[in-house]
Design a protein around this motif. Structure first.
Motif, PDB file in Angstrom:
ATOM      1  N   GLN A  46      18.548  81.750  27.345  1.00  0.00           N
ATOM      2  CA  GLN A  46      19.618  82.029  28.292  1.00  0.00           C
ATOM      3  C   GLN A  46      19.209  81.711  29.727  1.00  0.00           C
ATOM      4  N   ASN A  47      18.023  82.192  30.117  1.00  0.00           N
ATOM      5  CA  ASN A  47      17.592  81.874  31.485  1.00  0.00           C
ATOM      6  C   ASN A  47      16.562  80.750  31.475  1.00  0.00           C
ATOM      7  N   TYR A  48      16.707  79.888  30.510  1.00  0.00           N
ATOM      8  CA  TYR A  48      15.938  78.640  30.363  1.00  0.00           C
ATOM      9  C   TYR A  48      14.484  78.826  29.971  1.00  0.00           C
ATOM     10  N   ALA A  49      13.816  79.878  30.518  1.00  0.00           N
ATOM     11  CA  ALA A  49      12.403  80.120  30.204  1.00  0.00           C
ATOM     12  C   ALA A  49      11.547  78.884  30.415  1.00  0.00           C
ATOM     13  N   LEU A  50      11.793  78.173  31.513  1.00  0.00           N
ATOM     14  CA  LEU A  50      10.915  77.052  31.843  1.00  0.00           C
ATOM     15  C   LEU A  50       9.623  77.627  32.416  1.00  0.00           C
ATOM     16  N   TYR A  51       8.511  76.949  32.158  1.00  0.00           N
ATOM     17  CA  TYR A  51       7.239  77.429  32.687  1.00  0.00           C
ATOM     18  C   TYR A  51       7.196  77.089  34.175  1.00  0.00           C
ATOM     19  N   PRO A  52       7.240  78.107  35.045  1.00  0.00           N
ATOM     20  CA  PRO A  52       7.446  77.822  36.472  1.00  0.00           C
ATOM     21  C   PRO A  52       6.287  77.081  37.131  1.00  0.00           C
ATOM     22  N   HIS A  53       5.092  77.189  36.550  1.00  0.00           N
ATOM     23  CA  HIS A  53       3.936  76.569  37.201  1.00  0.00           C
ATOM     24  C   HIS A  53       3.684  75.148  36.699  1.00  0.00           C
ATOM     25  N   MET A  54       4.540  74.681  35.799  1.00  0.00           N
ATOM     26  CA  MET A  54       4.341  73.335  35.265  1.00  0.00           C
ATOM     27  C   MET A  54       5.466  72.423  35.748  1.00  0.00           C
ATOM     28  N   SER A  55       5.139  71.149  35.889  1.00  0.00           N
ATOM     29  CA  SER A  55       6.173  70.185  36.250  1.00  0.00           C
ATOM     30  C   SER A  55       7.105  70.000  35.053  1.00  0.00           C
ATOM     31  N   VAL A  56       8.215  69.340  35.302  1.00  0.00           N
ATOM     32  CA  VAL A  56       9.171  69.089  34.225  1.00  0.00           C
ATOM     33  C   VAL A  56       8.477  68.334  33.091  1.00  0.00           C
ATOM     34  N   ARG A  57       7.662  67.358  33.468  1.00  0.00           N
ATOM     35  CA  ARG A  57       6.957  66.573  32.452  1.00  0.00           C
ATOM     36  C   ARG A  57       6.068  67.476  31.599  1.00  0.00           C
ATOM     37  N   GLN A  58       5.327  68.361  32.273  1.00  0.00           N
ATOM     38  CA  GLN A  58       4.430  69.256  31.527  1.00  0.00           C
ATOM     39  C   GLN A  58       5.216  70.233  30.661  1.00  0.00           C
ATOM     40  N   ASN A  59       6.365  70.669  31.191  1.00  0.00           N
ATOM     41  CA  ASN A  59       7.230  71.543  30.407  1.00  0.00           C
ATOM     42  C   ASN A  59       7.653  70.871  29.105  1.00  0.00           C
ATOM     43  N   LEU A  60       8.025  69.611  29.222  1.00  0.00           N
ATOM     44  CA  LEU A  60       8.481  68.893  28.031  1.00  0.00           C
ATOM     45  C   LEU A  60       7.319  68.645  27.071  1.00  0.00           C
ATOM     46  N   ALA A  61       6.149  68.361  27.657  1.00  0.00           N
ATOM     47  CA  ALA A  61       5.022  67.951  26.815  1.00  0.00           C
ATOM     48  C   ALA A  61       4.297  69.125  26.164  1.00  0.00           C
ATOM     49  N   TYR A  62       4.492  70.332  26.722  1.00  0.00           N
ATOM     50  CA  TYR A  62       3.698  71.494  26.297  1.00  0.00           C
ATOM     51  C   TYR A  62       3.706  71.703  24.777  1.00  0.00           C
ATOM     52  N   GLY A  63       4.916  71.719  24.209  1.00  0.00           N
ATOM     53  CA  GLY A  63       5.028  71.966  22.771  1.00  0.00           C
ATOM     54  C   GLY A  63       4.361  70.884  21.931  1.00  0.00           C
ATOM     55  N   LEU A  64       4.430  69.653  22.420  1.00  0.00           N
ATOM     56  CA  LEU A  64       3.829  68.540  21.682  1.00  0.00           C
ATOM     57  C   LEU A  64       2.306  68.605  21.787  1.00  0.00           C
ATOM     58  N   LYS A  65       1.843  68.942  23.000  1.00  0.00           N
ATOM     59  CA  LYS A  65       0.401  68.999  23.233  1.00  0.00           C
ATOM     60  C   LYS A  65      -0.219  70.072  22.350  1.00  0.00           C
ATOM     61  N   ASN A  66       0.471  71.220  22.253  1.00  0.00           N
ATOM     62  CA  ASN A  66      -0.054  72.302  21.427  1.00  0.00           C
ATOM     63  C   ASN A  66      -0.157  71.899  19.965  1.00  0.00           C
ATOM     64  N   ARG A  67       0.638  70.949  19.578  1.00  0.00           N
ATOM     65  CA  ARG A  67       0.608  70.528  18.183  1.00  0.00           C
ATOM     66  C   ARG A  67      -0.309  69.348  17.969  1.00  0.00           C
ATOM     67  N   GLY A  68      -1.023  68.971  19.027  1.00  0.00           N
ATOM     68  CA  GLY A  68      -1.995  67.891  18.881  1.00  0.00           C
ATOM     69  C   GLY A  68      -1.373  66.520  18.721  1.00  0.00           C
ATOM     70  N   THR A  69      -0.177  66.341  19.289  1.00  0.00           N
ATOM     71  CA  THR A  69       0.450  65.020  19.247  1.00  0.00           C
ATOM     72  C   THR A  69      -0.363  64.065  20.117  1.00  0.00           C
ATOM     73  N   PRO A  70      -0.588  62.830  19.662  1.00  0.00           N
ATOM     74  CA  PRO A  70      -1.348  61.872  20.479  1.00  0.00           C
ATOM     75  C   PRO A  70      -0.668  61.632  21.826  1.00  0.00           C
ATOM     76  N   ARG A  71      -1.521  61.352  22.812  1.00  0.00           N
ATOM     77  CA  ARG A  71      -1.061  61.236  24.189  1.00  0.00           C
ATOM     78  C   ARG A  71       0.060  60.208  24.380  1.00  0.00           C
ATOM     79  N   ASP A  72      -0.098  59.042  23.768  1.00  0.00           N
ATOM     80  CA  ASP A  72       0.926  58.000  23.990  1.00  0.00           C
ATOM     81  C   ASP A  72       2.231  58.349  23.289  1.00  0.00           C
TER      82      ASP A  72
END
Lengths: 359, 294
Positions: A83-109
């Protein structure tokens, strides 16, 4: 891509407060299902149980053929928009989007590719290096959506995602969510208290009240054939006129009622329902076909293209509203007659409020 | 940020309203500080009969005095240990409370108690517990094969004063961290959980960065605490001993000034101490505030 099945799901708090009382639902692959109900009806609890943020007291939830009752939220292959988006305030939009993928060990590219794709779909590519606080409400909403779609999950869960936006933006984002969900074809479960949102977004609507499903059906089904008094009063704006038959029976305010319109099994406790938009004011024509409601005007609400004439039935019973095209001028106390076709009447049993089918 | 601007009819009134606060600051803070600065340039005999102006001699002597340099080193070790330990433990307890469902109020209340204990009492308390002949802890340690004696071992003495000082400060840090944790929306943690972050990862990538304003504030406060307010703890336990191993700067100011009656040197030391704390605070607010912003 998966179907979500709920089987007799229940939630009990502290041993005796039952928030969800046995809900069973089959959400088809790619379907957009909207849970709608007043606050406290258990819709958010149900969604959170599917997400894994609340434990399931009993029953099973399965996503894509897998029972997920005991799985962590991360293992359920779902994405949620808060509801209130729950965006991570200390991360950039890019990092916000990438966070879930990074945690799952998705390759960088792969992360870079998916973030770029999601940013493209949502038109937020120019915002990728900003922090959430530098974004407007609508942009934050897009980023929250982006965070869900980069993950390419089996199902999207939406928890009243539009309630923090202003009216205009809400309409715009509503259309966008609908378009996006169609394009991606991802099974979605959407919670809202706004019946208009439910009507416009859903493939099927689930109306919840007090932790129980009142009705499941397509928006038009729910609108045209509300299964209960609660659904009738909740879906549609302004709400359906509901007139207890006891107060309207003998007094003569409602006429033309006996001409075959009334179904069998009515009792004085039954309730007659008719939508304001299904009524019109009886003009000068002497005997139009339909049921006639004599009432005295209390107020007139003009909303532009149409007006709603509110009044009280002549025998002092229920309040009713009638939709009138254009602007209608009527003094307080004016006596008018409203007309409704027989096939637009709804009847509900007095006790339990179950719909009585028209014979 | 918009600030409210009050408009006064009289130009004098605002100054009158500020006057009491300014007077208190002047009399109790600025004037003594100025006195210390003035005194640090003077040399006075023990009876206060003769005073001579010696420019910076008190300072140059200070920085050639091995005892003073040692005290500086001791202070760094002491302040760093106390700050890190009390902030870390405060955070740990706050996290525990944040996860608690039942009786977190009771737990909070109990954790706040040490803050109500006077530093000197805290010192005595720990002194008893660590007392080589009476204490519980040396008894246990002896069983484990460690011969505890803070009267002889500089390390033991340091551990004792750090323990006593840290223990008192944990409550304070705990309260700030509890408030800080409550200010973080729960949905963030839930979003992170759905995003596949486990509890540890969630803490380090979400909670801890969002707590950083609190953490840095506490770092400043705790450093200042460790450098100034721990005087009673030292005084009640080791009195800077053994072999100057716990003689932190603020305690040395007292010893040299009030016991040694070397007022000039003592004043110079307090000026240095003041400068250190001001510098630390400025550095922390300048550099760290900027990084903390998000």
């Amino acid at each position: 891509m998966a179907e979500v099945l709920l089987k007799d799901v229940r939630k009990t708090y502290g041993g005796d407060v039952e928030a969800v009382k046995g809900v069973s639902l089959d959400i088809a692959d790619g379907e957009f299902l909207v849970l709608v109900g007043p606050s406290g009806c258990g819709k958010s609890t149900l969604l959170r149980m599917v997400a894994g943020l609340e434990t399931i007291t009993s029953g099973t939830v399965s996503i894509g053929g897998r029972v997920v009752n005991r799985l962590e939220p991360a293992e359920r292959d779902i994405a949620m928009v808060f509801q209130n988006y729950a965006l991570y305030p200390h991360m950039s939009v890019r990092q916000n989007l990438a966070y879930g993928l990074k945690n799952r060990g998705t390759p960088r590219d792969e992360i870079a590719r998916r973030v770029k794709k999601a940013a493209g779909i949502l038109d937020i590519a120019s915002l990728l290096d900003r922090k959430p606080r530098q974004l407007s409400g609508g942009q934050r909403q897009r980023v929250a959506m982006g965070r869900a779609i980069v993950r390419e999950p089996a199902a999207f869960l939406f928890d009243e995602p539009l309630s923090n936006l202003d009216a205009k933006l809400r309409v715009q984002m509503r259309a966008e969510i609908r378009r996006l969900q169609r394009a991606l074809g991802t099974t979605s479960l959407y919670v809202t208290h706004d019946q208009l949102e439910a009507m416009t977004l859903a493939d099927r609507i689930v109306v919840l009240n007090g932790g129980v499903i009142e009705q499941v059906g397509s928006p038009m089904e729910v609108y045209e054939r509300p299964a209960s008094l609660f659904v009738a009063s909740f879906i549609g704006s302004p709400a359906m006129n509901l007139i207890p038959l006891a107060s309207a029976g003998e007094g003569g305010a409602i006429k033309g009622f006996a001409n075959g319109a009334a179904p069998a099994g009515l009792t004085p406790a039954s309730v007659l329902g008719v939508r304001p938009e299904d009524m019109r004011l009886a003009g000068t024509e002497p005997q139009a076909d339909g049921v006639r409601f004599a009432f005295a005007v209390t107020t007139v609400e003009a909303v532009g293209a149409e007006s709603y004439v509110h009044g009280r039935l002549a025998d002092g019973g229920a309040d009713i509203a009638v939709r009138v095209p254009g602007y209608h001028r009527a003094e307080h106390g004016t006596e008018l007659v409203a007309l409704a076709p027989h096939d637009k009447l709804h009847f509900f049993a007095g006790e339990g409020g179950v719909r009585i089918p028209l014979s | 940020m918009q600030t409210k601007r009050a408009i006064f009819a009289s130009r004098v009134l605002p100054y009158w309203l500020l006057a009491p606060q300014l007077a208190v600051t002047l009399v109790f803070f600025l004037w003594p500080a100025a006195q210390a600065v003035r005194q640090s340039f003077l040399r006075e005999d023990a009876f206060g009969l003769k005073t001579s102006f010696v420019w910076l001699e008190n300072y140059t002597r200070l920085f050639h005095d091995p005892n003073y340099l040692n005290s500086l080193k001791v202070t760094v070790v002491f302040a760093a240990s106390v700050t890190l330990l009390s902030v870390a433990l405060g955070l740990l307890f706050a996290l525990a409370v944040d996860r608690m469902i039942a009786s977190s109020r009771l737990y909070t209340t109990l954790l706040v108690w040490p803050y109500a204990v006077a530093p000197a009492v805290a010192g005595v308390l720990w002194w008893f517990m660590f007392n080589p002949t009476l204490g519980v802890i040396p008894y246990v340690l002896e069983g484990l094969g460690y011969d505890w004696n803070h009267l002889l071992s500089p390390t033991d003495a340091m551990i004792l004063v750090v323990a006593a000082s840290t223990w008192k400060q944990i409550s304070y840090n705990f309260l700030f961290f509890v408030a800080g944790l409550q200010a973080i929306p729960r949905a963030l943690g839930e979003a992170a959980a759905i995003d596949g972050a486990g509890p540890v990862k969630r803490f380090f990538s979400i909670t801890f960065p969002l707590l950083s304003p609190t953490t840095f504030f506490l770092m400043v406060v705790n450093t200042v605490y460790a450098m100034f307010d721990t005087f009673p703890v030292i005084h009640a336990t080791t009195e800077g001993n053994p072999a100057q191993s716990t003689n932190i700067l603020v305690y040395k100011v007292y010893v040299d000034g009030f016991l040694g009656l070397n007022l000039g040197s003592s004043a110079a030391q307090s000026v240095v101490l003041m400068a250190i704390v001001i510098a630390l605070t400025v550095i922390q607010f300048r550099y760290i505030e900027r990084r903390v912003e998000y």
